[in-house]
Write an enzyme that holds these catalytic residues in place. Structure first.
Site, mmCIF file in Angstrom:
data_model
loop_
_atom_site.group_PDB
_atom_site.id
_atom_site.type_symbol
_atom_site.label_atom_id
_atom_site.label_comp_id
_atom_site.label_asym_id
_atom_site.label_seq_id
_atom_site.Cartn_x
_atom_site.Cartn_y
_atom_site.Cartn_z
ATOM 1 N N ARG A 91 0.683 -1.170 -0.086
ATOM 2 C CA ARG A 91 -0.174 0.288 0.437
ATOM 3 C C ARG A 91 1.146 1.459 -0.139
ATOM 4 O O ARG A 91 2.151 0.958 -0.115
ATOM 5 C CB ARG A 91 -1.035 -0.176 1.186
ATOM 6 N N GLY A 92 0.159 2.516 0.105
ATOM 7 C CA GLY A 92 1.253 4.068 -0.611
ATOM 8 C C GLY A 92 1.354 4.399 -1.803
ATOM 9 O O GLY A 92 0.851 3.100 -3.020
ATOM 10 N N ALA A 93 0.943 5.250 -2.293
ATOM 11 C CA ALA A 93 1.102 5.252 -3.704
ATOM 12 C C ALA A 93 2.202 5.071 -4.244
ATOM 13 O O ALA A 93 1.325 4.366 -5.251
ATOM 14 C CB ALA A 93 0.827 6.883 -4.252
ATOM 15 N N ARG B 239 -7.172 -0.775 -6.762
ATOM 16 C CA ARG B 239 -8.012 0.656 -5.783
ATOM 17 C C ARG B 239 -8.248 1.565 -6.994
ATOM 18 O O ARG B 239 -7.689 2.463 -7.871
ATOM 19 C CB ARG B 239 -6.616 1.027 -4.513
ATOM 20 N N GLN C 284 -1.432 3.578 9.686
ATOM 21 C CA GLN C 284 -0.757 2.717 9.031
ATOM 22 C C GLN C 284 0.472 3.937 9.819
ATOM 23 O O GLN C 284 1.530 3.406 9.795
ATOM 24 C CB GLN C 284 -0.655 4.087 8.136
ATOM 25 N N ASP D 204 -2.204 11.210 -2.306
ATOM 26 C CA ASP D 204 -2.501 9.887 -3.721
ATOM 27 C C ASP D 204 -2.532 10.361 -4.836
ATOM 28 O O ASP D 204 -2.747 10.042 -5.456
ATOM 29 C CB ASP D 204 -3.450 8.821 -2.844
ATOM 30 N N ASN E 226 -5.234 12.667 -0.214
ATOM 31 C CA ASN E 226 -4.274 11.832 0.789
ATOM 32 C C ASN E 226 -5.696 11.274 1.629
ATOM 33 O O ASN E 226 -6.304 11.193 2.130
ATOM 34 C CB ASN E 226 -3.098 13.110 1.243
ATOM 35 N N LYS E 227 -4.661 10.389 2.695
ATOM 36 C CA LYS E 227 -5.162 10.014 3.470
ATOM 37 C C LYS E 227 -6.044 10.691 4.547
ATOM 38 O O LYS E 227 -6.270 11.886 4.974
ATOM 39 C CB LYS E 227 -3.887 9.527 4.557
HETATM 40 O O1 MRU Z 1 -4.255 3.056 1.933
HETATM 41 P P1 MRU Z 1 -3.081 3.966 1.924
HETATM 42 O O2 MRU Z 1 -2.506 3.286 3.192
HETATM 43 O O3 MRU Z 1 -2.342 3.385 0.189
HETATM 44 O O4 MRU Z 1 -3.117 5.182 1.592
HETATM 45 C C1 MRU Z 1 -1.960 5.739 0.797
HETATM 46 C C2 MRU Z 1 -1.316 6.633 1.714
HETATM 47 O O5 MRU Z 1 -0.124 6.305 2.547
HETATM 48 C C3 MRU Z 1 -1.061 8.709 2.294
HETATM 49 O O6 MRU Z 1 -2.567 8.409 1.807
HETATM 50 C C4 MRU Z 1 0.454 8.720 1.973
HETATM 51 O O7 MRU Z 1 0.173 9.722 2.763
HETATM 52 C C5 MRU Z 1 -0.096 8.681 0.536
HETATM 53 S S1 MRU Z 1 1.033 7.634 0.259
HETATM 54 C C6 MRU Z 1 2.732 7.929 -0.226
#
Ligand code: MRU
Length: 353
Positions: free
Chosen positions: A51-53, A93, A193, A234, A244-245
């Site tokens: 996970r994570g962009a 996703r 996270q 994201d 973003n999250k």
């Molecule tokens: O749902 P996730 O854990 O894949 O979310 C993405 C993220 O980790 C965050 O939004 C993050 O700040 C950006 S991705 C580097």
């Protein structure tokens, strides 16, 4: 970055298997998972094993390369297989732009050449993430002075990319340059996270870190205990609005109200000029259970799930929010730190071509 003294990337390819660090088990267990075909890779993205962009981008790029490696040689079965694999990865996703960026690039490379070209393109994407993160680290570290306390949200560290990270890269660079920094991490409900992954990364690097409840940041800012906020992204729209999250928007509002600088860190692959503003960004809605339950390590050492809420009560579980450009002081990219304006965004996107 190092785990137990050994250098790791978050995602890499071994023969035809995509190798990932299993983020569902951290920080309690460090496990490498081998995803032997594109169906397993897609599932690992969907269930957030990876996970994570940037990490999603790299994994999806490798997954698309697996599609070409697996595809039958005769037509029309080959084209059908490639299209189905592409759709499967695309539907894992919805919010992170990097996923679509990577599968598109690898698909084009494979169609124009061979499976070998698709693999080479996926490797190039992963390597470019590392180069971009290093530059984000270098530019962003200039915002961090000795003695600063930085607030971050979610995980935008090396686990969320291939190495270094986006929001955490400037912190790693500042720390390695000898600046004394400390980091406050929002726990980042519902999947935590921040508490699970960001705290684990920073602790491993020897950086002072404290976790706060998600609703604590505003008051800490008011008390002058946070000098700067840096988060990842994201997807970034053409006007500078940032998805973003979930919870990022609230931190940006609190930062604005208290005069705390608020920065986003992201590579050019996260920008989406097809989204005129934040309202165009698709926001993922995930399963209610993520809010209604919590996962963690029991005192007897088992990874366990417990219910928090009364039976029969539902939840709203939006995984991301949008921070409007006017709340953002700057975006740290591999091309330098820009203002979140259409002009400056268009300029770096042109530079990338
Ligand atoms: O749902 P996730 O854990 O894949 O979310 C993405 C993220 O980790 C965050 O939004 C993050 O700040 C950006 S991705 C580097």
């Amino acid at each position: 970055m190092k785990v137990n003294g050994k250098d790791y990337r978050t995602v890499w390819l071994e023969e035809s298997a995509v190798m990932v660090i299993n983020q569902r088990l951290l920080p309690h267990k460090f496990e490498i998972k081998a995803l032997s075909n594109h169906i397993e890779t897609a599932e690992a993205i969907r269930d957030m094993t990876v996970r994570g962009a940037g990490a999603i981008g790299a994994a999806a790029g490798y997954g698309m390369a697996q599609v070409f490696l697996e595809a039958p040689s005769e037509e029309p079965s080959r084209s059908e297989y490639i299209q189905q694999g592409y759709e499967r990865l695309k539907n894992t996703r919805p919010t992170a732009k990097d996923l679509f960026y990577a599968i598109e690039r690898v698909k084009q490379a494979g169609l124009a050449g061979s499976a070998r070209d698709a693999v080479a393109e996926a490797e190039r994407i992963a390597d470019n993430y590392i180069r971009a993160a290093e530059l984000i680290g270098k530019y962003g570290a200039e915002l961090i002075s000795d003695g600063m306390t930085i607030l971050t949200h979610c995980n935008a560290g090396w686990l969320a990319f291939v190495d270094w990270g986006s929001a955490l890269a400037p912190i790693y660079f500042a720390h390695r340059a000898g600046k004394k920094v400390s980091v406050i991490v929002d726990e980042t409900r519902p999947r935590c996270q921040g508490a699970r992954l960001t705290a684990w990364e920073l602790q491993a690097e020897g950086i002072a870190v404290k976790i706060i409840a998600d609703n604590a940041a505003g008051f800490l800012m008011r008390r002058g205990q946070i000098d700067i906020v840096i988060t990842g992204a994201d997807r970034i729209a053409a006007n500078g609005d940032v998805a973003n999250k979930i919870g990022t928007y609230e931190k940006a509002l609190c930062a604005k109200a208290n005069g705390v600088p608020f920065y986003i860190a992201a590579p050019a692959s996260t920008f989406d000029l097809d989204c005129a503003n934040g309202w165009d960004i698709p926001i993922e809605q995930r399963n209610d259970d993520e809010v209604l339950y919590a996962n963690g390590l029991s005192d007897s050492g088992q990874i366990t799930r417990v219910r928090l809420a009364p039976q029969g009560v539902g939840a709203i579980n939006l995984a991301f929010d949008v921070t409007p450009a006017e709340l953002i002081d700057g975006i740290i990219t591999e091309y330098g730190i820009i203002k979140p304006t259409p002009d400056q965004i268009a300029q770096i996107m042109n530079e990338r071509k």
